[in-house]
Scaffold this motif. Structure first.
Motif, PDB file in Angstrom:
ATOM      1  N   PHE A 716      20.877  24.222  -1.889  1.00 43.25           N
ATOM      2  CA  PHE A 716      19.969  25.370  -1.804  1.00 43.25           C
ATOM      3  C   PHE A 716      18.630  24.898  -1.245  1.00 43.25           C
ATOM      4  O   PHE A 716      17.945  24.065  -1.856  1.00 43.25           O
ATOM      5  N   ASN A 717      18.280  25.409  -0.081  1.00 45.16           N
ATOM      6  CA  ASN A 717      17.033  25.057   0.604  1.00 45.16           C
ATOM      7  C   ASN A 717      16.925  23.552   0.825  1.00 45.16           C
ATOM      8  O   ASN A 717      15.840  22.978   0.761  1.00 45.16           O
ATOM      9  N   THR A 718      18.043  22.894   1.063  1.00 45.47           N
ATOM     10  CA  THR A 718      18.018  21.455   1.303  1.00 45.47           C
ATOM     11  C   THR A 718      18.917  21.127   2.485  1.00 45.47           C
ATOM     12  O   THR A 718      19.660  21.984   2.980  1.00 45.47           O
ATOM     13  N   LYS A 719      18.864  19.886   2.916  1.00 42.36           N
ATOM     14  CA  LYS A 719      19.613  19.461   4.100  1.00 42.36           C
ATOM     15  C   LYS A 719      20.598  18.362   3.720  1.00 42.36           C
ATOM     16  O   LYS A 719      20.638  17.898   2.579  1.00 42.36           O
ATOM     17  N   LEU A 720      21.372  17.940   4.727  1.00 44.31           N
ATOM     18  CA  LEU A 720      22.377  16.908   4.523  1.00 44.31           C
ATOM     19  C   LEU A 720      21.888  15.592   5.105  1.00 44.31           C
ATOM     20  O   LEU A 720      21.237  15.573   6.162  1.00 44.31           O
ATOM     21  N   GLU A 721      22.200  14.492   4.429  1.00 42.38           N
ATOM     22  CA  GLU A 721      21.875  13.182   4.975  1.00 42.38           C
ATOM     23  C   GLU A 721      22.783  12.877   6.161  1.00 42.38           C
ATOM     24  O   GLU A 721      23.837  13.500   6.351  1.00 42.38           O
ATOM     25  N   ASN A 722      22.378  11.882   6.954  1.00 42.96           N
ATOM     26  CA  ASN A 722      23.194  11.482   8.102  1.00 42.96           C
ATOM     27  C   ASN A 722      24.522  10.905   7.615  1.00 42.96           C
ATOM     28  O   ASN A 722      24.561  10.102   6.682  1.00 42.96           O
ATOM     29  N   GLY A 723      25.590  11.314   8.258  1.00 47.40           N
ATOM     30  CA  GLY A 723      26.910  10.801   7.919  1.00 47.40           C
ATOM     31  C   GLY A 723      27.618  11.537   6.807  1.00 47.40           C
ATOM     32  O   GLY A 723      28.742  11.173   6.446  1.00 47.40           O
ATOM     33  N   VAL A 724      27.008  12.580   6.249  1.00 46.66           N
ATOM     34  CA  VAL A 724      27.633  13.310   5.143  1.00 46.66           C
ATOM     35  C   VAL A 724      28.759  14.197   5.652  1.00 46.66           C
ATOM     36  O   VAL A 724      29.836  14.288   5.033  1.00 46.66           O
ATOM     37  N   THR A 725      28.566  14.846   6.803  1.00 45.88           N
ATOM     38  CA  THR A 725      29.572  15.799   7.311  1.00 45.88           C
ATOM     39  C   THR A 725      30.907  15.132   7.612  1.00 45.88           C
ATOM     40  O   THR A 725      31.956  15.605   7.150  1.00 45.88           O
ATOM     41  N   PRO A 726      30.947  14.001   8.372  1.00 49.70           N
ATOM     42  CA  PRO A 726      32.267  13.369   8.599  1.00 49.70           C
ATOM     43  C   PRO A 726      32.899  12.828   7.322  1.00 49.70           C
ATOM     44  O   PRO A 726      34.117  12.855   7.175  1.00 49.70           O
ATOM     45  N   LEU A 727      32.074  12.354   6.408  1.00 52.89           N
ATOM     46  CA  LEU A 727      32.609  11.850   5.142  1.00 52.89           C
ATOM     47  C   LEU A 727      33.233  12.991   4.325  1.00 52.89           C
ATOM     48  O   LEU A 727      34.300  12.820   3.710  1.00 52.89           O
ATOM     49  N   ALA A 728      32.582  14.153   4.328  1.00 55.01           N
ATOM     50  CA  ALA A 728      33.131  15.310   3.611  1.00 55.01           C
ATOM     51  C   ALA A 728      34.443  15.768   4.253  1.00 55.01           C
ATOM     52  O   ALA A 728      35.386  16.157   3.558  1.00 55.01           O
ATOM     53  N   LYS A 729      34.523  15.703   5.574  1.00 61.22           N
ATOM     54  CA  LYS A 729      35.758  16.085   6.254  1.00 61.22           C
ATOM     55  C   LYS A 729      36.888  15.122   5.915  1.00 61.22           C
ATOM     56  O   LYS A 729      38.041  15.519   5.728  1.00 61.22           O
ATOM     57  N   HIS A 730      36.534  13.837   5.799  1.00 70.03           N
ATOM     58  CA  HIS A 730      37.544  12.828   5.478  1.00 70.03           C
ATOM     59  C   HIS A 730      38.078  13.015   4.060  1.00 70.03           C
ATOM     60  O   HIS A 730      39.282  12.856   3.816  1.00 70.03           O
ATOM     61  N   HIS A 731      37.223  13.355   3.131  1.00 66.76           N
ATOM     62  CA  HIS A 731      37.630  13.518   1.731  1.00 66.76           C
ATOM     63  C   HIS A 731      38.002  14.959   1.397  1.00 66.76           C
ATOM     64  O   HIS A 731      38.250  15.260   0.222  1.00 66.76           O
ATOM     65  N   ASN A 732      38.006  15.829   2.403  1.00 65.65           N
ATOM     66  CA  ASN A 732      38.387  17.232   2.208  1.00 65.65           C
ATOM     67  C   ASN A 732      37.484  17.893   1.141  1.00 65.65           C
ATOM     68  O   ASN A 732      37.973  18.543   0.209  1.00 65.65           O
ATOM     69  N   VAL A 733      36.186  17.687   1.298  1.00 71.19           N
ATOM     70  CA  VAL A 733      35.203  18.256   0.372  1.00 71.19           C
ATOM     71  C   VAL A 733      34.478  19.400   1.079  1.00 71.19           C
ATOM     72  O   VAL A 733      34.036  19.257   2.224  1.00 71.19           O
ATOM     73  N   ARG A 734      34.334  20.508   0.387  1.00 75.29           N
ATOM     74  CA  ARG A 734      33.668  21.687   0.953  1.00 75.29           C
ATOM     75  C   ARG A 734      32.186  21.646   0.616  1.00 75.29           C
ATOM     76  O   ARG A 734      31.813  21.444  -0.553  1.00 75.29           O
ATOM     77  N   ILE A 735      31.334  21.799   1.624  1.00 79.03           N
ATOM     78  CA  ILE A 735      29.878  21.801   1.439  1.00 79.03           C
ATOM     79  C   ILE A 735      29.343  23.139   1.926  1.00 79.03           C
ATOM     80  O   ILE A 735      29.603  23.543   3.068  1.00 79.03           O
TER      81      ILE A 735
END
Length: 858
Positions: A716-735
């Protein structure tokens, strides 16, 4: 091997500086040596030990004043022999090392000086007696020094003006008791003992024919001035080593109370004699207490106090620092503790008021404050609604005013109550066209609650906003105020009511003047000289600056470099900024500032205080964190009453579907609000569990935690660190990230509904009536007439016989005459076969159905 000066001083129970001075006087160390950490060679250490050993048997009898007349017979006899040209009788004797004897030339010279100064009284000088020589004179031997004849063997003369002195042999101890030469005539002092036991004196080295200047003798505080009497010592004795205050314990007795005074460190070797114990006995007692200490080891002060109490002593430890200064500081502290109110009242000065703006969402609170501040904050908020607490300070007619803007959304109740609790004046903003709304009533309830707690320190002002909007009705708002027991002043009440327009800027000056008037009535004062304390308004974690906190100083003055503690978090104030981003060095009372330097994001609404230093702040924060962990551990470990019903309820809860959420927000207040919204979503079908709630960016650790626990990450009103998106895709995590809180709530409800199995919905496509049956192979086919809708092959079907459902299945065969058909519409005849069913009867109804999956509702 060598030894350090401070170790040598400790061995002989002396101060390090005194030992350094004595070694310099004995020429055992260089004259430019300044530190007691310097070393003394082994040779000089042995010489010093011999020097100390020679002084130990010395005794100090009472000093006896000598008279100048006592030495007259000896001096006159020697002078007569010299004047008559007869060489005086020469004999040799062995004298103790360091004994100095006058020659005939010295006596003549002194007589001349005495004649010149006969009008001046000669001061009496105390000199130690000389050990008597053996009665029979010995013949001259090579090596010993020749002396003038003495009148009596029992009272040898000791004169105080030597012309030369033999340099002591390396093996002989250095002489320190020889007095300095004095100008007045000296006298011989008879020894107190009439017949001392004869002791063989040590040999004196041979003296050279030419006069030799004596080496400098060590000076001591006891011999600083010549007129002071010198103590008379026994023959061959060496005076005690001069020393100032030592570290030895001092025992004082007052009545029945025995007190030991000593300076740290407390060493076993020194502490044991003060208790009247042998060191090994004290070591054994320490071992019984579980403390293993050697002779030269230090003891903790707390342990020493316990041991002293065990033996009936009070232990007073004198720490470093001037005693008078410490006493003055103690008196000052005692006086301050005795009269804290008097000191507080003495330093009180006026402070700016703190104003909190409350009201319903979209009633113009932030726009009103923007007009006052001449800024545009509302445009920077997502969705045009305030979701943070803002702290600002303005100046109006030479007086400073501090404003707090609070959110109006229903989710931010804690923020509103937190903002109202630290303020002096609350402005309740009511829209002239809407009147009182749910959050307006809630804000009013919060303000009235604060006013009940502090009736003399809190004021309420109602600002009727949007007076320029079509449909504005001021009388309606006042009527609603009357119904809520806050009647306006012009209706006979006590509540100040000011109509304003934030867009056009009308009524703003009147509102500010009323705020100043109310603050003057409240007589707001604070002590700027006290230690700073205040409240945390909001906290967050910035990407470049780390943990930040918006604070309001309520008492004292907060300065850069101060150490502050707030619960389990502490900070050393590295920098402070105001609402405009300007750097501040100090913040007086009622000033909102953003503080950088926290160990972590502190809890919003908590209070902070300044402590002595960063070490104390860190220690207090660790103790608080340990206390909180202990409370949590104790509550978790407490035995719980388990019944059969609760056991089955727990089993059912584990089988129930749960949506696990990891929450990350920009500020602590938003975290509270979002968590409050999520906990408000109730459902009997799906439960919601907030795994963790923190402030900052969505990190890789959050993704890994979500992947392990099967959770969803919500930002909420925050951003993602670098490298979080590919890691979430690899672990099948929804953000999922959101900027508006009510959108977040709706999306979470959808996620919870997605976990449920879909509801099945039947849609009737058509119906056919059986007119006849026809055998086909081993079964039968129903000849039907489609009465409504349409019949579709492979769809679900239901066979009804009156009100009874005979069979449910699928339409496996659909024919139009002899040809297969996919669909037959109403009014046409067709042949229908339902799976392997053959019990058709004329008049039965076949209904064609379509099963649709619909998302389940919570």
């Amino acid at each position: 091997m060598s030894i350090r000066i401070h170790e040598l001083a400790k061995r002989h129970n002396m101060e390090g500086k005194d030992m350094l001075t004595l070694l310099k006087e004995l020429n055992f160390v260089a004259a430019d040596t300044k530190s007691v950490s310097s070393t003394v060679s082994k040779i000089y250490e042995e010489e010093f030990e011999k020097y100390i050993a020679a002084k130990k048997p010395a005794s100090a009898p009472a000093p006896v004043a000598e008279t100048p007349a006592a030495a007259a017979p000896v001096e006159s006899a020697v002078a007569d022999q010299v004047s008559s040209g007869v060489a005086p009788a020469v004999f040799t004797t062995k004298q103790p090392a360091g004994i100095m004897v006058k020659s005939a030339q010295d006596i003549v010279r002194e007589k001349e000086e005495a004649a010149a100064k006969q009008n001046k009284p000669a001061p009496s000088v105390m000199v130690p007696p000389v050990r008597p020589a053996s009665p029979p004179p010995r013949p001259p031997m090579p090596g010993p020094t020749s002396f003038a004849p003495r009148p009596a063997p029992t009272s040898p003369p000791f004169v105080s003006a030597p012309i030369s002195a033999p340099k002591p042999a390396p093996s002989a101890p250095a002489a320190v008791s020889a007095p300095r030469p004095v100008s007045p005539p000296a006298a011989v002092v008879p020894p107190r003992s009439s017949a001392p036991s004869p002791i063989a004196p040590p040999p004196i080295p041979a003296r050279s024919a030419s006069p030799v200047t004596p080496p400098p003798f060590p000076s001591s505080p006891a011999f600083a001035s010549a007129p002071k009497p010198l103590p008379v010592s026994a023959p061959g004795a060496v005076p005690a080593i001069p020393s100032s205050a030592t570290n030895a314990p001092i025992v004082t007795v007052q009545g029945d109370v025995k007190t030991i005074h000593l300076k740290p460190p407390i060493i076993v070797r020194d502490f044991a004699p003060a208790l009247g114990l042998k060191p090994f006995k004290l070591i054994s007692e320490l071992m019984e207490m579980g403390i293993f200490a050697s002779m030269n080891q230090n003891i903790d002060e707390t342990v020493a106090v316990k041991v002293a109490e065990k033996h009936g002593f009070l232990l007073e430890i004198k720490h470093r620092g001037d005693a008078s200064t410490q006493q003055a500081a103690k008196e000052k502290q005692a006086k301050a503790k005795a009269n804290p109110d008097e000191e507080e009242v003495k330093n009180l000065v006026s402070r700016p008021p703190v104003i909190c703006i409350l009201g319903h969402v979209d009633h113009g609170k932030t726009s009103l404050l923007d007009t006052i501040r001449k800024a545009n904050v509302a445009s920077g908020e997502a969705g045009g609604i305030t979701q943070h607490i803002g702290a600002y300070q303005i100046e109006f007619k030479g007086k400073k005013l501090t404003f707090l803007d609070t959110p109006g959304h229903a989710a931010f109740t804690k923020m509103r109550s937190r903002g109202a609790s630290v303020t002096d004046v609350a402005i309740l903003v009511v829209a002239a066209d809407d009147g009182f709304m749910p959050q307006t009533d809630e804000a009013l309830k919060i303000a009235l609650g604060v006013k009940e707690q502090q009736p003399e320190k809190f004021a309420l002002i109602v600002a009727v906003n949007k007076m320029d909007v079509k449909g504005a009705n001021l009388d309606q708002v006042k009527n609603q105020m009357q119904q809520r027991n806050i009647a306006p002043e012009d209706w006979g009440g006590e509540t100040v009511t000011v109509p304003v327009s934030a867009i056009k800027g009308t009524g703003i000056d009147e509102l500010l003047e009323m705020i100043i008037l109310q603050s003057e009535v409240l007589e707001l004062k604070a002590n700027p000289k006290a230690e700073a304390s205040g409240a945390i308004i909001e906290s967050q974690i910035d990407v470049g600056r780390g943990p930040l906190a918006t604070v309001i100083v309520q008492r004292g003055t907060l300065r850069v470099g101060d150490a502050i503690v707030c619960g389990a978090q502490w900070a050393r104030v590295r920098a402070m900024f105001d609402d405009q981003g300007k750097n501040l060095k100090e913040a007086p009372p009622a000033t909102p500032v953003r503080v950088i330097g926290w160990s972590g994001a502190p809890d919003s609404g908590a209070s902070f205080k300044v402590v002595k230093n960063a070490r104390d702040a860190e220690k207090m924060a660790e103790e608080e964190e340990h206390r909180l962990k202990k409370i949590t551990t104790t509550s978790d470990a407490a035995p719980k009453q388990i019944s059969v019903e609760s056991l089955f309820a727990n089993i059912a809860a584990t089988q129930q579907k749960t949506l696990k959420v990891i929450l990350k927000t920009d500020v602590f207040g938003s975290s509270e609000a979002v968590r409050h919204v999520l906990e408000g979503i109730k459902s009997t079908k799906v439960s919601l569990e907030v795994v963790s709630s923190d402030v900052g960016l969505v990190s890789k650790n959050d993704v890994l935690m979500a992947g392990t626990g099967g959770a969803i990450v919500i930002g909420f009103n925050t951003k993602l660190e670098n490298g979080v998106t590919p890691l979430a895709k690899h672990h099948n995590v929804r953000i999922e990230t959101f900027g508006i809180i009510y959108e977040l709530a709706d999306k979470v409800k959808e996620m919870m509904a997605d976990l449920l199995d879909p509801d099945l919905k039947e849609i009737k496509l058509g119906a056919a009536e059986i007119r006849a049956t026809f055998p086909q192979g081993k079964g039968f086919v129903a000849g039907c007439l489609v009465t409504e809708g349409k019949i579709t092959r492979n769809n679900s079907a239901r066979l009804r016989r009156g009100k009874e459902i005979v069979y449910e299945g699928k339409i496996s065969t659909l024919k139009r005459f002899k040809d297969d058909a996919n669909e037959v519409r109403a009014g046409l005849e067709c042949g229908i076969k339902l799976d392997d069913f053959n019990g058709y009867q004329t008049g039965d109804i076949i209904e064609c159905l379509e099963i649709q999956k619909v998302r389940a509702s919570l």
